[in-house]
Design an enzyme around this catalytic site. Structure first.
Site, PDB file in Angstrom:
ATOM      1  N   GLY A  15      -5.177  53.939  51.588  1.00  0.00           N
ATOM      2  CA  GLY A  15      -6.428  54.380  52.244  1.00  0.00           C
ATOM      3  C   GLY A  15      -5.569  55.222  53.675  1.00  0.00           C
ATOM      4  O   GLY A  15      -4.389  55.123  54.198  1.00  0.00           O
ATOM      5  N   ASP A  59     -11.120  62.467  51.185  1.00  0.00           N
ATOM      6  CA  ASP A  59     -11.037  60.839  51.451  1.00  0.00           C
ATOM      7  C   ASP A  59     -10.740  60.257  52.341  1.00  0.00           C
ATOM      8  O   ASP A  59     -10.280  59.434  52.308  1.00  0.00           O
ATOM      9  CB  ASP A  59     -10.366  60.967  49.765  1.00  0.00           C
TER      10      ASP A  59
END
Length: 417
Positions: free
Chosen positions: A324, A305
């Site tokens: 993130g 990811d």
């Protein structure tokens, strides 16, 4: 190009040479010979103590920023990072500005990646500008090379829109993704709703926000048919829901981010914004369920990811920081802390066909698509291990086991010696 790899342990359950130490001779991208003490003359010889070789690794979710966010990561540097991290194939998210929501954007992305050692497989946006209002040009993007359709980290809020997408995509065997988050339940939450969120005074996202969205999406899939991928699940209940859907015969796959497998919301105690990810870090109970789900095959993929975020949007107050973490560089070493070498490689190489990627075993006369790694190296992940332009790694300071050192793919060698 002629390449000779000396005394490498081959880890490939599809190969006759699985767990055997051998030399590998490659000519013009094809494996010519595998055996002991190969004497062929080569342009390049690799002879590294403890070297292991496997099929090339595959990542279903990476973001690079370009176009629009080149300060975070360019496609060129992102693919270089992927190569040195052991990945031969990566699926690129439509996480850019402008977003990748038409065939011209798909062609542009593919052109920028052309000729690279790493294969870039683009995902097209599911909806125009990822606004969850109108479907994007799914058919045209599919013809241009998009391997799936998703609004990165954005749920499809309108269930009828997802229903139509699943029905429409069946006309061309398209893979639809739906991010598992019910935004009205999540509200203004930014971390896992549990005792840590209360102690730290941070608004929480309950597991229910994920579980409810997945239940909805699976009901829609049962009604429409088609192919659905649910990216980056994080809760115990999500695993149970998807397991039950697979028993029913629904065509559904899912992934989990490596950090959600290993780390918990206990990491939030220092208010380090590198630990602000979506879905949020959950509890030990959830990580145990995710690991079990991965081992038994309910969870189909792990993903780094990888999501580079510039310092202006990350090194700020926790409430204001962007979600993130980068993850390509730490992926193998982190995963290998909880799984054996064989299990880790099997997980990193599984399921390519779902995203229209090639699966090539290590055998004579086969195309060479290889990842190189040293499984026994133990180290603390530091900034010096980061190759990405952005430095927002959730694994900084974590103890890892095993290090990727490169790949051979598309008749190109990328290796750190």
């Amino acid at each position: 190009m002629k390449l000779l790899i000396k005394s490498a342990t081959i880890v490939d359950q599809q190969s006759d040479y699985h767990l055997k130490q051998a030399d590998i001779f490659i000519k013009d991208g094809i494996i010519i010979k595998i055996g002991s003490s190969i004497k062929e003359k080569a342009d390049k010889e690799i002879n590294i103590q403890g070297l292991h070789v496997s099929q090339g690794w595959f990542d279903t979710s990476v973001s690079f920023g370009e176009p629009g966010y080149e300060e975070r990561e360019t496609i060129e540097n992102g693919l270089k990072t992927a190569a040195f991290s052991g990945f031969t194939d990566v699926v690129l998210n439509a996480h850019s500005n402008p977003t990748i929501d038409n065939s011209s954007a798909i062609h542009s992305i593919k052109a920028k990646a052309q000729g690279n050692a790493v294969n870039l497989l683009p995902t097209g946006a599911l909806t125009v500008k990822t606004e969850s209002v109108d479907l994007a040009e799914l058919y045209d993007m599919g013809n241009a090379g998009a391997v799936s359709f998703a609004d990165y980290k954005k749920p499809v809020s309108n269930p009828n829109l997802l229903k139509i997408a699943l029905q429409y995509a069946q006309n061309f065997d398209g893979l639809v993704q739906s991010f598992p988050l019910e935004k009205k339940i999540a509200g203004k939450g930014i971390v896992n709703e549990h005792h840590n969120s209360t102690l730290l005074g941070l608004k929480g996202i309950p597991n229910l926000a994920e579980d409810l969205q997945i239940a909805r999406d699976l009901y829609l899939l049962e009604y429409t048919g088609g192919k659905l991928h649910i990216p980056t699940i994080s809760t115990e209940k999500s695993v149970a829901l998807i397991k039950e859907a697979k028993k029913k015969g629904l065509d559904v796959t899912c992934s989990v981010a490596i950090h959600n497998l290993i780390l918990t919301d206990d990491l939030l105690s220092e208010f380090d914004t590198r630990a602000k990810v979506l879905p949020p870090l959950r509890t030990k109970k959830d990580t145990k369920a995710l690991i079990k789900g991965l081992k038994e095959g309910t969870i189909d993929f792990v993903t780094s990811d990888h999501d580079p975020i510039d310092i202006e949007n990350k090194k700020v107050e926790f409430d204001n920081a962007s979600y993130g973490s980068i993850g390509l560089e730490s992926a193998f070493g982190a995963l290998h802390t909880i799984f054996s070498t064989e299990e880790t490689i099997e997980i990193l190489t599984r399921g390519r066909s779902r995203f229209k990627a090639e699966n090539i075993k290590i055998a004579e006369k086969e195309t060479a698509k290889l990842s190189f790694f040293l499984p026994e190296v133990k180290y603390t992940f530091e900034k010096s291990d980061i190759l990405s332009t952005s430095q927002n790694s959730i694994f900084l300071g974590q103890q890892l086991k095993g290090k990727a050192i490169g790949i051979f793919n598309n008749n190109q060698l990328i290796i750190a010696e």
